[in-house]
Scaffold this active site. Sequence first.
Site, PDB file in Angstrom:
ATOM      1  N   GLN A   1       0.948  -1.129   0.180  1.00  0.00           N
ATOM      2  CA  GLN A   1      -0.121   0.115  -0.021  1.00  0.00           C
ATOM      3  C   GLN A   1       0.930   1.270   0.312  1.00  0.00           C
ATOM      4  O   GLN A   1       1.955   1.387   0.110  1.00  0.00           O
ATOM      5  CB  GLN A   1      -0.902  -0.012   1.133  1.00  0.00           C
ATOM      6  N   HIS A   2       0.126   2.409  -0.369  1.00  0.00           N
ATOM      7  CA  HIS A   2       0.777   3.827  -0.161  1.00  0.00           C
ATOM      8  C   HIS A   2       1.832   4.094  -1.021  1.00  0.00           C
ATOM      9  O   HIS A   2       2.349   5.356  -0.993  1.00  0.00           O
ATOM     10  CB  HIS A   2       0.975   4.136   1.224  1.00  0.00           C
TER      11      HIS A   2
ATOM     12  N   ASP B   1      -2.071  -5.000  -0.300  1.00  0.00           N
ATOM     13  CA  ASP B   1      -1.752  -6.394   0.340  1.00  0.00           C
ATOM     14  C   ASP B   1      -2.405  -6.461   1.640  1.00  0.00           C
ATOM     15  O   ASP B   1      -2.924  -7.752   1.956  1.00  0.00           O
ATOM     16  CB  ASP B   1      -0.285  -6.423   0.553  1.00  0.00           C
TER      17      ASP B   1
END
Length: 497
Positions: A79-80, A241
Site C-alpha cells: 500500500q501507499h 496487500d
Amino acid sequence: MAFAAGIDAGTQSLKVVVYDPAARALVATASEPLDLASGEDGSREQQPADWVAAMHACFDRIDPAVRARIATLAVSGQQHGFVPLDAAGEVLAPAKLWCDTSTSAECSRIMDAVGGVASTIALAGNPILTGYTASKLPWTKTHRPDAYARLASILLPHDYLNFVLTGQRFCEHGDASGTGWLDVRTRTWSAELLEATDPERDLGTCLPPIAAPDALFDIDPAAAARLGLPATVQVAVGGGDNMMAAIGTGCVEEGRLAMSLGTSGTLFAYSDTPVVDPTGAWAAFCSSTGGWLPLVCTMNCTLATEQVAKAFGLGVRDADAHLQATPPGADGLVMLPFLNGERTPDLPLGKGVLAGLDTTNLSPAHVFRAAMEGATYSLKYGYDAFVRAGMRFERIVLTGGGSNSAAWRQLVADVFGLPVDVPAQSEGAAFGAALQALWAWGRARGDDTSIAGIARAHVAVDPALSATPDASRSAAYAAAYRRFLQYLDAVTPLQRG
C-alpha cells in the site's frame, strides 16, 4: 476446471500463486526477490520496472501447461506507494514506498492546510500519516520538479501492475483509501484534501477512476503473450496487500480478526459500515470487497527480528530456539523496535530503544526475544484501541512470514489471550488476490456466491499450526507489556522532538 492466479508485489519479493478451486489446492508458486533503495533521509524506494521483471520471472518458472489453464488473476500490492506516470504511461521516477519516512513534514503541511488532524479525519476518515501516498506528491514537487512538471497520472504499486497487464489505469476503494485522499465514508476523493496537497493544479485529473470490487478487465494481448497466458484471461481489480490478506485469511465477515506478521505488522477486522476513530487510533480503510477494514499498522515487525538476527549472526530460522532459551519478558529486557520510524504508535521519526539491560539479559537470545516481543506489543497497543472502541473478537487468524514460527504463534496467543489459527495457504495476500479474481470471474458468469461464501469454501486453517493461550505465560507477558508501555510513555516526548 479453470485456475485463478494471485500476484503479490511486496517490499522484499514478488510472489505468484496459481489456485485450482476444484481441487482446493495451489498448483504452482513462484517468488522473486526485490531490491530496496534506502536513504539517510528516510527514503525507501523501488523501481517499478523491477516489479514487472519479477512478475515475468515468476511466470516463466511456472509450467506452461498450468499457465494455459489460468482464466483470471488479480494483483495484491504494498500500500501507499507513489508511482508517477507521464501522459504516455512512462514512469517518471522511482516509486516511493509505504515505509518511506522522508515525507513526514509534508504530512503535517497538508493537514495544517485544512485545519489540523481532527479536520483531516472529519474530511476523509483518516489523518495523513507518514508513508501515505498524499505526502509524496508535494515532496516530488520539491525534490523532483522535472517529474512533477510531466506528471499525468498517479498510480499505486498494484495499480501500476494492473496498468502493465491491461493497458488501463484504474484503482479500487481499498488501496485508494490508503492514499489519504479518499473519503472512506462516501468512497469518493476529497476535493478539499486534494487542493490542500497541491493548490496549484487539479490533482483529481491525475487520479484513475475507481473500479467496482467485482470489476473485470481484459488482459492486454502483449502482456498475455509475454507471461505465457491465454489471451482470454480476465484481470480483477485486486487491491492493497492488507485488503487481499483479509480475503486470504477469511476476514471478510464481521467478528473476524486477522494479523499479518510481515516486514510490517498489521491487525485488521472486517466491518459492514465505516469504522472511523476521531483521534485516528487506527486506519479507517475500505475493504476491497465492498465493506470496510479498520486496520492497525506497525512499521517494524519481522524487520526488527531480522535486523537483530543479522547484527548478532543468528539464523532467523532458529527463532524458536532463541525464544525457548529465554523466559517470557526477556528477564526485563524491553525493545521499542522503531528501527524504521513507527506508525502505531504514531512516531514517524522514532528510533529503536533497548532498555532494562543488566548482566543477566545482555545476550543475543534475549535481544532477539525482546525484538519479537516488542513487535508483538506494538500490535497489542493497536488492538487495545479496537477493544476500547467496543470491538470484540474470539480468535486471531495469523498470516505473514512470522506465522511460520511456532514460538511466535504461541507468543501472540499468550500476549493477546486469544486462540490463534493459521490458514493452510501461507501466502495470504497472493492467495486472497486469487480468491478475489475467482469471485469476480464467477459473478461475471452468473454465480451469485458472496465473497464471504468464497472465503468459507476455500480458506482452511491448518490445525497443526494452531495455538492456545497459556495462563502462566500470559501473566508474565502482561507484566512485560506494562513495562513496554511505561518505557514508551517515557521516550515518546524525546521521539517527537
